[in-house]
Design a protein around this motif. Structure first.
Motif, PDB file in Angstrom:
ATOM      1  N   ASP A 109       9.139  11.959   1.609  1.00  0.00           N
ATOM      2  CA  ASP A 109       9.457  13.257   2.226  1.00  0.00           C
ATOM      3  C   ASP A 109       8.210  14.054   2.578  1.00  0.00           C
ATOM      4  N   LEU A 110       7.085  13.397   2.680  1.00  0.00           N
ATOM      5  CA  LEU A 110       5.832  14.058   3.055  1.00  0.00           C
ATOM      6  C   LEU A 110       5.987  14.749   4.409  1.00  0.00           C
ATOM      7  N   TYR A 111       6.687  14.092   5.315  1.00  0.00           N
ATOM      8  CA  TYR A 111       6.992  14.666   6.625  1.00  0.00           C
ATOM      9  C   TYR A 111       8.466  15.041   6.642  1.00  0.00           C
ATOM     10  N   THR A 112       8.768  16.188   7.207  1.00  0.00           N
ATOM     11  CA  THR A 112      10.158  16.623   7.309  1.00  0.00           C
ATOM     12  C   THR A 112      10.900  15.746   8.314  1.00  0.00           C
ATOM     13  N   GLU A 113      12.201  15.797   8.296  1.00  0.00           N
ATOM     14  CA  GLU A 113      12.996  15.040   9.274  1.00  0.00           C
ATOM     15  C   GLU A 113      12.614  15.459  10.692  1.00  0.00           C
ATOM     16  N   ASP A 114      12.344  16.738  10.876  1.00  0.00           N
ATOM     17  CA  ASP A 114      11.947  17.247  12.184  1.00  0.00           C
ATOM     18  C   ASP A 114      10.600  16.658  12.620  1.00  0.00           C
ATOM     19  N   GLU A 115       9.644  16.578  11.689  1.00  0.00           N
ATOM     20  CA  GLU A 115       8.332  16.007  11.998  1.00  0.00           C
ATOM     21  C   GLU A 115       8.424  14.500  12.283  1.00  0.00           C
ATOM     22  N   LYS A 116       9.385  13.842  11.667  1.00  0.00           N
ATOM     23  CA  LYS A 116       9.562  12.405  11.883  1.00  0.00           C
ATOM     24  C   LYS A 116      10.189  12.099  13.243  1.00  0.00           C
ATOM     25  N   LYS A 117      10.595  13.108  13.961  1.00  0.00           N
ATOM     26  CA  LYS A 117      11.160  12.918  15.301  1.00  0.00           C
ATOM     27  C   LYS A 117      10.090  12.989  16.388  1.00  0.00           C
ATOM     28  N   GLU A 118       8.837  13.050  15.985  1.00  0.00           N
ATOM     29  CA  GLU A 118       7.726  13.085  16.932  1.00  0.00           C
ATOM     30  C   GLU A 118       7.440  11.682  17.467  1.00  0.00           C
ATOM     31  N   PHE A 119       7.175  11.578  18.748  1.00  0.00           N
ATOM     32  CA  PHE A 119       6.824  10.308  19.371  1.00  0.00           C
ATOM     33  C   PHE A 119       5.610   9.692  18.680  1.00  0.00           C
ATOM     34  N   LEU A 120       4.607  10.513  18.384  1.00  0.00           N
ATOM     35  CA  LEU A 120       3.391  10.048  17.730  1.00  0.00           C
ATOM     36  C   LEU A 120       3.696   9.413  16.368  1.00  0.00           C
ATOM     37  N   PHE A 121       4.637   9.992  15.638  1.00  0.00           N
ATOM     38  CA  PHE A 121       5.033   9.447  14.341  1.00  0.00           C
ATOM     39  C   PHE A 121       5.652   8.057  14.508  1.00  0.00           C
ATOM     40  N   HIS A 122       6.499   7.891  15.518  1.00  0.00           N
ATOM     41  CA  HIS A 122       7.148   6.600  15.758  1.00  0.00           C
ATOM     42  C   HIS A 122       6.142   5.526  16.152  1.00  0.00           C
ATOM     43  N   VAL A 123       5.186   5.865  16.988  1.00  0.00           N
ATOM     44  CA  VAL A 123       4.149   4.894  17.376  1.00  0.00           C
ATOM     45  C   VAL A 123       3.325   4.514  16.149  1.00  0.00           C
ATOM     46  N   PHE A 124       2.906   5.519  15.396  1.00  0.00           N
ATOM     47  CA  PHE A 124       2.095   5.266  14.199  1.00  0.00           C
ATOM     48  C   PHE A 124       2.853   4.398  13.197  1.00  0.00           C
ATOM     49  N   LYS A 125       4.108   4.712  12.962  1.00  0.00           N
ATOM     50  CA  LYS A 125       4.898   3.963  11.982  1.00  0.00           C
ATOM     51  C   LYS A 125       4.986   2.489  12.371  1.00  0.00           C
ATOM     52  N   ARG A 126       5.208   2.205  13.644  1.00  0.00           N
ATOM     53  CA  ARG A 126       5.301   0.815  14.084  1.00  0.00           C
ATOM     54  C   ARG A 126       3.966   0.091  13.960  1.00  0.00           C
ATOM     55  N   LEU A 127       2.881   0.780  14.231  1.00  0.00           N
ATOM     56  CA  LEU A 127       1.570   0.162  14.074  1.00  0.00           C
ATOM     57  C   LEU A 127       1.230  -0.044  12.598  1.00  0.00           C
ATOM     58  N   ALA A 128       1.570   0.924  11.743  1.00  0.00           N
ATOM     59  CA  ALA A 128       1.248   0.834  10.314  1.00  0.00           C
ATOM     60  C   ALA A 128       2.079  -0.226   9.618  1.00  0.00           C
ATOM     61  N   ILE A 129       3.329  -0.351   9.994  1.00  0.00           N
ATOM     62  CA  ILE A 129       4.186  -1.342   9.347  1.00  0.00           C
ATOM     63  C   ILE A 129       3.883  -2.734   9.861  1.00  0.00           C
ATOM     64  N   GLY A 130       3.604  -2.833  11.143  1.00  0.00           N
ATOM     65  CA  GLY A 130       3.208  -4.112  11.715  1.00  0.00           C
ATOM     66  C   GLY A 130       4.375  -5.043  11.918  1.00  0.00           C
ATOM     67  N   GLY A 131       4.052  -6.290  12.032  1.00  0.00           N
ATOM     68  CA  GLY A 131       5.063  -7.308  12.276  1.00  0.00           C
ATOM     69  C   GLY A 131       4.732  -8.552  11.495  1.00  0.00           C
TER      70      GLY A 131
ATOM     71  N   ASP B 103       0.841  -1.195   0.000  1.00  0.00           N
ATOM     72  CA  ASP B 103       0.000   0.000   0.000  1.00  0.00           C
ATOM     73  C   ASP B 103       0.882   1.254   0.000  1.00  0.00           C
ATOM     74  N   LEU B 104       0.258   2.374  -0.338  1.00  0.00           N
ATOM     75  CA  LEU B 104       0.995   3.635  -0.451  1.00  0.00           C
ATOM     76  C   LEU B 104       1.481   4.162   0.893  1.00  0.00           C
ATOM     77  N   LEU B 105       0.790   3.809   1.970  1.00  0.00           N
ATOM     78  CA  LEU B 105       1.199   4.266   3.295  1.00  0.00           C
ATOM     79  C   LEU B 105       2.551   3.656   3.686  1.00  0.00           C
ATOM     80  N   LYS B 106       2.673   2.349   3.546  1.00  0.00           N
ATOM     81  CA  LYS B 106       3.949   1.707   3.868  1.00  0.00           C
ATOM     82  C   LYS B 106       5.059   2.197   2.945  1.00  0.00           C
ATOM     83  N   GLN B 107       4.723   2.436   1.686  1.00  0.00           N
ATOM     84  CA  GLN B 107       5.710   2.993   0.759  1.00  0.00           C
ATOM     85  C   GLN B 107       6.227   4.330   1.276  1.00  0.00           C
TER      86      GLN B 107
END
Length: 142
Positions: free
Chosen positions: A116-138, A101-105
């Protein structure tokens, strides 16, 4: 337990009784990770560190993003449909992770037009890290 989140996750609660100083986070982390009760209750920690941890490398994350509007960029970039579904794409594997899917891409593939939708600074947000782990899954990600 549709996606096996509970079977593949553990949650622990700990109490830290020493004085906490934001300037000495590395000391806090060493004390925490070397505590016998923490080591006993955290199997991955036992596997990677048989002796006391003497050096800690960490990145402090930001906590400015506080609501779901933080993720509106995905809809604006046409990754999410108007009906709030994630748009699919051709299946491929990146570092052993299935991407269909486009989200994982956007989250994983640097060559993606949306990486690069989110800047490097925005990717340092705790919320981004939680979301990324949930979206990518295991291993049981659906």
């Amino acid at each position: 337990t549709k996606w096996g989140i509970w079977q593949n996750s553990t949650f622990q609660k700990y109490r830290y009784d020493n004085l906490f100083s934001h300037l000495q986070i590395d000391l806090f982390l060493k004390d925490f990770l070397n505590d016998p009760m923490v080591r006993k209750s955290c199997p991955p920690l036992r596997e990677i560190a048989s002796e006391d941890i003497k050096k800690i490398n960490f990145t402090e994350l930001k906590t400015n993003a506080m609501n779901m509007s933080y993720f509106d960029k995905f809809k604006g970039a046409n990754i999410i449909t108007d009906q709030n579904y994630i748009k699919k794409t051709y299946e491929e594997y990146h570092e052993g992770i299935q991407i269909a899917d486009l989200l994982k891409q956007a989250l994983l593939i640097e060559e993606s037009e949306n990486y690069d939708l989110y800047t490097e600074d925005e990717k340092k947000e705790f919320l981004f890290h939680v979301f990324k782990r949930l979206a990518i899954g295991g291993s049981v990600c659906q």
